[in-house]
Design a protein around this motif. Structure first.
Motif, PDB file in Angstrom:
ATOM      1  N   GLU A   1      51.825  65.719  63.604  1.00 47.51           N
ATOM      2  CA  GLU A   1      50.550  66.192  64.157  1.00 47.51           C
ATOM      3  C   GLU A   1      49.351  65.543  63.474  1.00 47.51           C
ATOM      4  O   GLU A   1      48.374  65.206  64.121  1.00 47.51           O
ATOM      5  CB  GLU A   1      50.473  67.713  64.080  1.00 47.51           C
ATOM      6  CG  GLU A   1      51.418  68.352  65.069  1.00 47.51           C
ATOM      7  CD  GLU A   1      51.037  69.776  65.406  1.00 47.51           C
ATOM      8  OE1 GLU A   1      49.832  70.095  65.393  1.00 47.51           O
ATOM      9  OE2 GLU A   1      51.960  70.535  65.700  1.00 47.51           O
ATOM     10  N   ARG A   2      49.424  65.325  62.169  1.00 51.27           N
ATOM     11  CA  ARG A   2      48.273  64.763  61.448  1.00 51.27           C
ATOM     12  C   ARG A   2      47.998  63.310  61.820  1.00 51.27           C
ATOM     13  O   ARG A   2      46.903  62.816  61.622  1.00 51.27           O
ATOM     14  CB  ARG A   2      48.443  64.891  59.939  1.00 51.27           C
ATOM     15  CG  ARG A   2      49.306  63.842  59.290  1.00 51.27           C
ATOM     16  CD  ARG A   2      49.279  64.010  57.773  1.00 51.27           C
ATOM     17  NE  ARG A   2      50.013  62.969  57.109  1.00 51.27           N
ATOM     18  CZ  ARG A   2      49.461  61.940  56.486  1.00 51.27           C
ATOM     19  NH1 ARG A   2      48.160  61.827  56.422  1.00 51.27           N
ATOM     20  NH2 ARG A   2      50.222  61.036  55.912  1.00 51.27           N
ATOM     21  N   ALA A   3      49.009  62.641  62.411  1.00 47.95           N
ATOM     22  CA  ALA A   3      48.836  61.230  62.765  1.00 47.95           C
ATOM     23  C   ALA A   3      48.707  61.002  64.273  1.00 47.95           C
ATOM     24  O   ALA A   3      48.525  59.869  64.701  1.00 47.95           O
ATOM     25  CB  ALA A   3      49.991  60.409  62.208  1.00 47.95           C
ATOM     26  N   ARG A   4      48.788  62.042  65.072  1.00 47.05           N
ATOM     27  CA  ARG A   4      48.688  61.886  66.533  1.00 47.05           C
ATOM     28  C   ARG A   4      47.283  61.446  66.930  1.00 47.05           C
ATOM     29  O   ARG A   4      46.297  61.855  66.334  1.00 47.05           O
ATOM     30  CB  ARG A   4      49.049  63.185  67.234  1.00 47.05           C
ATOM     31  CG  ARG A   4      50.516  63.473  67.109  1.00 47.05           C
ATOM     32  CD  ARG A   4      50.943  64.700  67.859  1.00 47.05           C
ATOM     33  NE  ARG A   4      52.352  64.965  67.532  1.00 47.05           N
ATOM     34  CZ  ARG A   4      52.957  66.090  67.787  1.00 47.05           C
ATOM     35  NH1 ARG A   4      52.319  67.061  68.393  1.00 47.05           N
ATOM     36  NH2 ARG A   4      54.222  66.240  67.443  1.00 47.05           N
ATOM     37  N   GLY A   5      47.241  60.592  67.950  1.00 50.50           N
ATOM     38  CA  GLY A   5      45.962  60.087  68.431  1.00 50.50           C
ATOM     39  C   GLY A   5      45.394  58.975  67.572  1.00 50.50           C
ATOM     40  O   GLY A   5      44.258  58.554  67.760  1.00 50.50           O
ATOM     41  N   LYS A   6      46.175  58.470  66.638  1.00 44.12           N
ATOM     42  CA  LYS A   6      45.695  57.447  65.701  1.00 44.12           C
ATOM     43  C   LYS A   6      46.360  56.079  65.920  1.00 44.12           C
ATOM     44  O   LYS A   6      46.222  55.193  65.115  1.00 44.12           O
ATOM     45  CB  LYS A   6      45.953  57.881  64.241  1.00 44.12           C
ATOM     46  CG  LYS A   6      45.564  59.300  63.902  1.00 44.12           C
ATOM     47  CD  LYS A   6      44.081  59.537  64.036  1.00 44.12           C
ATOM     48  CE  LYS A   6      43.649  60.888  63.530  1.00 44.12           C
ATOM     49  NZ  LYS A   6      43.856  62.007  64.401  1.00 44.12           N
ATOM     50  N   GLY A   7      47.152  55.952  66.989  1.00 38.83           N
ATOM     51  CA  GLY A   7      47.796  54.679  67.278  1.00 38.83           C
ATOM     52  C   GLY A   7      49.165  54.497  66.652  1.00 38.83           C
ATOM     53  O   GLY A   7      49.753  53.422  66.768  1.00 38.83           O
ATOM     54  N   VAL A   8      49.699  55.535  66.021  1.00 36.47           N
ATOM     55  CA  VAL A   8      51.007  55.424  65.367  1.00 36.47           C
ATOM     56  C   VAL A   8      52.115  55.263  66.407  1.00 36.47           C
ATOM     57  O   VAL A   8      52.997  54.419  66.261  1.00 36.47           O
ATOM     58  CB  VAL A   8      51.277  56.625  64.436  1.00 36.47           C
ATOM     59  CG1 VAL A   8      52.690  56.595  63.887  1.00 36.47           C
ATOM     60  CG2 VAL A   8      50.259  56.647  63.303  1.00 36.47           C
ATOM     61  N   GLY A   9      52.096  56.035  67.472  1.00 33.13           N
ATOM     62  CA  GLY A   9      53.112  55.919  68.520  1.00 33.13           C
ATOM     63  C   GLY A   9      53.101  54.549  69.160  1.00 33.13           C
ATOM     64  O   GLY A   9      54.148  53.927  69.355  1.00 33.13           O
TER      65      GLY A   9
END
Length: 128
Positions: free
Chosen positions: A72-80
């Motif tokens: 959750e802390r990395a969602r929306g940051k381009g990790v996926g």
């Protein structure tokens, strides 16, 4: 004060790749902590590339995405997207198609943003 999400974007995401004849796992790390992963099943692609990909031998060129997760802390940051991009770099040239399942509205939205066709719970896309 800088918003927390901008601080995360300043940090570099690193990737660890583990592949064998039947699967590839890529793990994303941010600031030394695991923040995401993608797992694929594969066999039957070009063995001259030192590894083989695709879920079913009769599905030549097929790479099946078994699982992907971003904390959750990395969602929306381009990790996926980074995990998917790194996976594509690791695949041999005869890997032609992705397939998999998306069971939640959030997952379907993610895959659509990544250029996948979504039909019911099934996702698919040409690799190159």
């Amino acid at each position: 004060m800088i918003p927390k999400w901008k601080e995360i974007l300043k940090q570099e995401v690193t990737y660890s790749v583990d592949k064998n004849n039947e699967e590839t796992d890529i793990v994303a790390f941010l600031d030394g902590s695991k923040v995401g992963y993608i797992n694929t099943s594969h066999k039957g692609l070009n063995p001259s590339n030192e590894y083989m990909f695709a879920r079913f031998p009769e599905s030549k060129g097929q790479v099946t995405i078994q699982d992907i997760h971003v904390s959750e802390r990395a969602r929306g940051k381009g990790v996926g997207k980074g995990l998917l991009d790194r996976l594509i770099q690791e695949l041999p040239m005869d890997a032609t198609n992705f397939s998999g399942k998306a069971l939640t509205p959030e997952a379907k939205s993610f895959w659509q943003k990544m250029g996948f066709n979504v039909s019911g719970d099934t996702i698919s896309r040409k690799i190159r």
